[in-house]
Design an enzyme around this catalytic site. Structure first.
Site, short mmCIF file in Angstrom:
data_model
loop_
_atom_site.label_atom_id
_atom_site.label_comp_id
_atom_site.label_asym_id
_atom_site.label_seq_id
_atom_site.Cartn_x
_atom_site.Cartn_y
_atom_site.Cartn_z
N HIS A 1 -19.04 37.97 12.26
CA HIS A 1 -18.27 37.62 13.46
C HIS A 1 -16.78 37.73 13.11
CE1 HIS A 1 -16.62 34.81 16.49
NE2 HIS A 1 -17.73 35.00 17.16
N ASP B 1 -21.68 31.35 7.09
CA ASP B 1 -21.34 31.11 8.49
C ASP B 1 -22.64 30.69 9.19
OD1 ASP B 1 -21.05 31.33 11.22
OD2 ASP B 1 -19.88 33.18 11.16
N GLN C 1 -24.79 30.19 14.03
CA GLN C 1 -26.04 30.45 14.79
C GLN C 1 -27.27 29.91 14.06
OE1 GLN C 1 -26.02 31.63 17.84
NE2 GLN C 1 -23.96 32.49 17.97
N LYS D 1 -22.56 24.53 19.84
CA LYS D 1 -23.75 25.40 19.87
C LYS D 1 -25.01 24.62 19.50
CE LYS D 1 -21.16 29.47 18.32
NZ LYS D 1 -20.89 30.30 19.49
N CYS E 1 -17.60 39.38 19.77
CA CYS E 1 -16.71 39.16 18.62
C CYS E 1 -17.23 39.85 17.36
CB CYS E 1 -16.48 37.67 18.34
SG CYS E 1 -15.65 36.84 19.68
#
Ligand code: 7TS
Length: 414
Positions: free
Chosen positions: A129, A206, A209, A232, A372
């Site tokens: 991202h 990261d 998600q 999220k 992104c």
């Protein structure tokens, strides 16, 4: 087979916690399939925010009065709760930030700017991202370090042979997305951590998600850093998390300077506060942090492993439905390979942006664009894609509605 049987989630019950899902647009009920961008917020979390402001609101770590003490205790306990959620050793390792992006920047500035130099390399993947890609690009430019990218296999998974070639003695940081927000692929972060550590490099995961959608255990992965966003994972906007190993956070310089992050200040110099407050300058995200802890309770009550199964079941169902049509190209691993609960795709004749606005006419909310990840879209050879992304309250019936609405788009552009 019903959705609840296939995934173990009582979706009908869960939906009651999210009144927003009952919204109708021109008499059609909302189908919310944009959870990769932000998830909806259950009543319990909304209540946690309003209860805090109605009953406990005060600044933390400053007042000796009762309200301030109560707010401080709740705020600190929120760090403990988040630590437990990702199996960190304790609150020392949990820094509250604004979002994943700020967590990335914190490490890039506080560690990268001080530690990187010419000859050093930062290894990313081609599916990063922009939060990670742009940040490390900039830090590399300022320090003279070089950014390298691990490529993808044809099936959308990470090319691990290429990873082994790319991570070398010159690598200082490996920064990788755990679950891709476009491909849905689940990257083998634990294996990447081993490779990074074999070369004395750090690994930054990261988890934007992944943390909302599956059990993530920082000790199990052996991540040096992990970043994720509250919005999220059923939490509010304005709160993110940076997990860091205590020994590294002790060594690193602060990112932001000011009140609360200091232990002692004279006109000549300052000494830093203990962890994690050393990295939380100024009045922190008190209500948001407390609400994030409530979101962790909410998700754990449902069960993170059940959420993982539900996400995969819905993604597999979407792939199955999409495969009925020759004009749909879906990205990421093929059906049958476990993935995160999202599918990015393109319909032959319709630009993703047009598609998204036609679906909006049927109250189906998806995202369209580059998500992104512009360089990844260059690799895929497309300017943009449409993306349906699922969460705990989504059903197969909603995916059927999406597929029906795609047909409206076909008719319109035929
Ligand atoms: N990393 C990944 C993998 C993401 O998916 C996102 C947000 C971020 C970092 C940044 O998170 P933030 O909370 O700091 O904004 N991804 C998306 C998306 O896919 N659609 O909207 C936001």
């Amino acid at each position: 087979m019903t959705v609840s049987e296939s995934s173990g989630l009582d979706v009908e019950r869960i939906r009651e916690d999210f009144p927003i899902l009952d919204r109708e647009f021109d008499g059609t009920q909302l189908v919310y399939l944009d959870n990769g961008a932000t998830s909806q917020t259950p009543d319990r979390v909304v209540d946690a925010i309003s209860d805090y402001y109605r009953e406990t609101n005060a600044n933390v770590h400053r007042g000796l009065h009762q309200l301030s003490q109560e707010a401080s205790i709740a705020y600190e306990a929120a760090h403990d709760r988040v630590a437990e959620f990702v199996n960190a050793d304790g609150r020392e390792e949990i820094i509250f930030t604004k979002n994943t992006t700020e967590s990335e920047n914190l490490v890039a500035y506080a560690w990268g700017l001080n530690e990187l130099g010419p000859g050093d390399e930062v290894v990313l993947t081609e599916m990063e991202h922009h939060a990670s890609l742009v940040t490390w690009q900039q830090i590399a430019e300022r320090t003279g370090a070089e950014v390298k990218y691990i490529g993808l296999n044809d099936d959308g998974t990470l090319d691990m042979d290429h990873a082994r070639e790319t991570i070398t003695e010159d690598t200082q940081m490996v920064s990788v997305v755990h679950v891709s927000n476009v491909m849905g692929s689940i990257n083998p972060v634990s294996e990447l951590a081993d490779i990074a550590h074999d070369h004395d490099a750090y690994i930054f995961v990261d988890g934007a998600q992944s943390v909302p959608t599956r059990p993530v255990d920082v000790q199990d992965i052996d991540a040096d850093f992990l970043a994720f966003s509250g919005h999220k994972m059923c939490g509010p906007t304005g709160i993110g998390v940076l997990y860091g190993k205590e020994s590294i956070l002790e060594e690193m310089e602060p990112f932001l300077y000011g009140g609360d992050m200091i232990e002692k200040v004279t006109f000549e110099e300052s000494r830093w506060n203990e962890l994690p407050w050393k990295y939380e300058a100024g009045t922190p995200l008190i209500a948001q942090g407390i609400a994030l802890a409530e979101a962790c309770d909410y998700l754990d009550d449902i069960g993170m492993d059940a959420i993982r199964r539900h996400e995969n079941a819905l993604a597999q169902y979407a792939l199955e439905r999409f495969s009925e049509f020759d004009d749909i190209e879906a990205y990421g691993p093929p059906a049958g390979v476990e993935r995160g609960g999202l599918v990015a795709f393109n319909l032959d004749t319709v630009h993703a942006h047009d598609l998204s606005s036609i679906l909006n006419d049927s109250a189906v909310a998806i995202r369209a664009g580059d998500h992104c990840t512009q360089p990844l879209h260059d690799t895929l050879g497309v300017a943009a894609s449409a993306r349906a992304s699922f969460y705990i309250y989504n059903t197969r019936e909603e995916i059927d509605k999406l597929v029906e609405a795609l047909d409206d788009a076909r008719q319109l552009f035929a």
